[in-house]
Each structure stands twice: as C-alpha cells, then as structure tokens.
Motif scaffolding. Structure first.
Motif, PDB file in Angstrom:
ATOM      1  N   PHE A 187       4.963   6.074  10.085  1.00  0.00           N
ATOM      2  CA  PHE A 187       5.215   4.982   9.225  1.00  0.00           C
ATOM      3  C   PHE A 187       4.869   5.639   7.817  1.00  0.00           C
ATOM      4  N   ASP A 218      -3.706   4.079   4.217  1.00  0.00           N
ATOM      5  CA  ASP A 218      -3.543   4.113   5.748  1.00  0.00           C
ATOM      6  C   ASP A 218      -2.293   4.936   5.788  1.00  0.00           C
ATOM      7  N   ASP A 229      -2.959   6.851  14.111  1.00  0.00           N
ATOM      8  CA  ASP A 229      -3.036   5.829  12.865  1.00  0.00           C
ATOM      9  C   ASP A 229      -4.475   5.534  12.180  1.00  0.00           C
ATOM     10  N   MET A 230      -4.783   5.789  10.841  1.00  0.00           N
ATOM     11  CA  MET A 230      -6.000   5.929  10.196  1.00  0.00           C
ATOM     12  C   MET A 230      -5.876   5.359   9.105  1.00  0.00           C
ATOM     13  N   THR A 231      -7.067   4.555   8.734  1.00  0.00           N
ATOM     14  CA  THR A 231      -7.207   4.000   7.384  1.00  0.00           C
ATOM     15  C   THR A 231      -8.330   4.468   6.726  1.00  0.00           C
ATOM     16  N   GLU A 322      -9.633  -1.473  13.838  1.00  0.00           N
ATOM     17  CA  GLU A 322      -9.385  -1.321  12.486  1.00  0.00           C
ATOM     18  C   GLU A 322      -9.526  -2.704  11.725  1.00  0.00           C
ATOM     19  N   GLU A 336      -9.862   2.162   9.757  1.00  0.00           N
ATOM     20  CA  GLU A 336      -9.202   2.193  10.985  1.00  0.00           C
ATOM     21  C   GLU A 336      -9.290   3.844  11.608  1.00  0.00           C
TER      22      GLU A 336
HETATM   23 ZN    ZN Z   1      -2.772   2.080  10.050  1.00  0.00          ZN
END
Ligand code: ZN
Ligand code: ZN
Length: 357
Positions: A187, A218, A229-231, A322, A336
């Motif tokens: 994304f 993010d 997926d990481m924030t 998250e 997240e």
């Molecule tokens: Zn994310």
C-alpha cells in the motif's frame, strides 16, 4: 496448492455445491499458485481448471501445476457453459463480494444462450476463512517482508528531521523498502505530520515537518506475495506535553494488547484490551478505528479485531495490533505491528525500534 483445493472441496461438499467459480485475485493465487491478474478458477470435486487468456497461459502452466489450464478468449459463452457441462456442475458457487452485477449477468446470460441449467449460489468468505490461518511457509514469507520493512524503516527514519516534506520522507522509505528486496509495496506509504497526522490515512503531502510535531509513518513490504503492515510515530525535535501523554497511552495500549492476546479470544476481546486502556486515559472517542486486521496476500484480510468482531483468534493467524489516538487540530499517534499467533500468544513479526519517552 492441491492441499488447499482439497480443503475447499470439503467446504463445497458441506454446502451442497458441485463446484465454485473463484474470481477474487488473492483467492485465485492462494488456491492455484498463479499470480497473474486475469483468470478464472473453476473447482469441482474432481477437477480444478484455470481459465485464462493467451497473455497468461504460459505463466499459468508454470505456476498452477495443480490445475488444468484452459486458454480462453474474451467471450464467456464460448467456454463457460461447455466447461461447467463437462465438469458436471449443476450448482455453482460464486464469490458474491467479488462478482459485479454486470459480470453476474454475463455469466447467467452465457448459460442461458447455451441452454444449460446451472444454479448460481452466492458464497462469501469460504477461501478468505482458509487464508486467515497461515501455513508455516506463509508465516516465513511475512516474516521476511517484516524484516525488509524493519530494515527500511530503521535506515530511513534516521533521516527524519524538521524541514523535510512528508513526500521526501515517504520516498526515502519507499526507496529503502524496494532496495531491500520488497516487491511492489502492499500500500502507499503514509507519512503524516502535525495536524495532518490526525487523519489516519493521510497521503504524504508537500507539507514540511516542523519542530516538535508528531510524524505518523505507516508502511509495509511484500515478499513472495505476502505483506506486512507497520506503523511508527516519531517526534521531530522535542515533544510537547500532549505528545508525551498521547504517545505513552498508545504505546501502553499496544504493548498490553500484544502481551495479553491469546488464541481462542474473540476479535472484540482483543480490541477491548487496548480500547479499555485508551478509554481510561480519557481518549476513548479519539480511537475511532478497530484494533487490527489480518495480513497476508492482501494487506487487509481476516480476522477482524474490532469492537464487535466475534471471530475467534486462532493459532497461525497473522494480524495487526494498531491502536491510535487522533485529536483534530493537534495530530495523532498510531503504533502498529504485524503479529503471528504462535503457541497461543502474539509474537511480533515487525520489530523496528519504537520511540521510548
Ligand atoms: Zn498500517
Ligand atoms: Zn493496518
């Protein structure tokens, strides 16, 4: 991927279906191994046929070894009724959330033209439910994606300072992610600073990061089709009092959720752990989204970890944790991680350093 097709056949049998038409892209890939962007997978009790056009036939032959490959042209009438007839399918499931009204009409029309009586049955979430529980190899792919994202974040985050624009930071992150071996990003990277960070899904803009502002980042990476997926939220310069309080609350909520989530919980129980702590701190209204979502071939998939989700969290599921707090006019904080449920507990797969105040 014959073992997956086999498992799906059990579900079809339970539902009294002779076969199913798989059109959803990730589901098609999950079942067949074919990662092209066009094709129909038709599965019956004995056969699995991947119908695709000449752009993809060679690729399909190489990737979808468990399927018969049928080369088709655009016109459904030319192949769809004949194939169902040959496979003995009279009751066909289709993926209701993926098939458009227009395409549904085309399918029905093709059958009618050839005078074939087939009952079309709407199904939902059959393959998605299978995908939610990952196999060992899938977990390894996500772990690899996570390592790429961690490394890219650590490399690029060190460059963040007042004076850079959100777009410049996003590009540094994207470049580092791709250089470390990520496939196309799962994304678009979010970099949101200052008041813009109160928008959970802000697009990176030309806004310049100012001293003391929260910066929400993010991001994810993709490896062998699998995403993570990481924030992280950082502060460019000295944090103000609001940042200290909001950040500490979100971090505490996130860590409590990761440490307390167990296999066998419902999604809403997991959500409740973090939400309870955020409510206690007086920010209940400011946490307007759910705690997390599954991650895999799609960056958002099952399970849902929302305040109303009764889905059971099971061993082998991979999902995000998250929590966030968003204050209009000031900004936001979200932290997240992608985790896997292993030995009943949540093990973080993304491990990039978090800001400690
Ligand atoms: Zn994310
Ligand atoms: Zn997420």
């Amino acid at each position: 991927m014959i073992h997956r097709i086999q498992r799906l056949r059990h579900r079809l049998n339970e539902k009294g279906l002779d076969g199913i038409l798989i059109t959803q892209q990730e589901n098609r890939r999950y079942l067949s191994g074919f990662d092209g962007s066009a094709g129909y997978l038709i599965i019956s009790a004995r056969k699995a046929v991947l119908a695709t056009d000449f752009r993809y036939t060679e690729q399909a032959l190489g990737q979808a070894s468990c399927c018969e490959i049928l080369r088709i042209a655009n016109n459904l009438t030319d192949w769809f009724p004949a194939l169902l007839d040959e496979m003995g399918i009279r009751k066909l499931g289709f993926e209701a959330s993926d098939v458009s009204y227009h395409f549904y009409q085309q399918l029905v029309d093709a059958l009618k033209r050839k005078g074939l009586e087939v009952e079309m049955v709407a199904t939902s979430g059959l393959v998605e439910a299978m995908r939610a529980v990952k196999e060992a190899e899938e977990i390894e792919f996500i772990r690899k994606a996570a390592a790429i994202a961690d490394g890219a974040y650590m490399e690029a985050a060190g460059l963040i300072r007042p004076g850079l624009t959100e777009k410049e930071i996003a590009w540094a992150l994207e470049k580092a992610t791709r250089e470390r071996g990520s496939e196309t990003l799962p994304f678009e990277i979010i970099v949101a600073s200052g008041a813009r960070s109160a928008l959970p899904h802000a697009k990176p803009s030309d806004k310049v990061v100012e001293e003391g502002e929260p910066v929400v980042i993010d991001m994810g990476a993709r490896y062998r089709g699998y995403a993570c997926d990481m924030t992280r939220t950082v502060c460019a310069g000295r944090p103000d009092e609001t940042f200290m309080k909001v950040y500490t609350t979100v971090l505490k909520a996130q860590e409590a959720a990761i440490n307390t989530i167990r296999a066998g919980m419902m999604g809403k129980e997991a959500d409740g752990i973090a939400r309870g702590l955020i409510e206690q701190a007086g920010y209940g209204e400011a946490f307007g989204h759910s705690l997390g979502h599954g991650v895999g071939l799609a960056e958002h998939e099952l399970p849902r970890l929302s305040f109303s989700s009764e889905e059971l969290l099971q061993e082998g599921m991979v999902f995000t944790v998250e929590p966030g707090i968003y204050i209009s006019g000031w900004g936001g904080v979200r932290i997240e991680d992608t985790v896997v449920l292993k030995d009943g507990r949540a093990e973080p797969l993304t491990r990039a350093e978090k800001l400690r105040l």
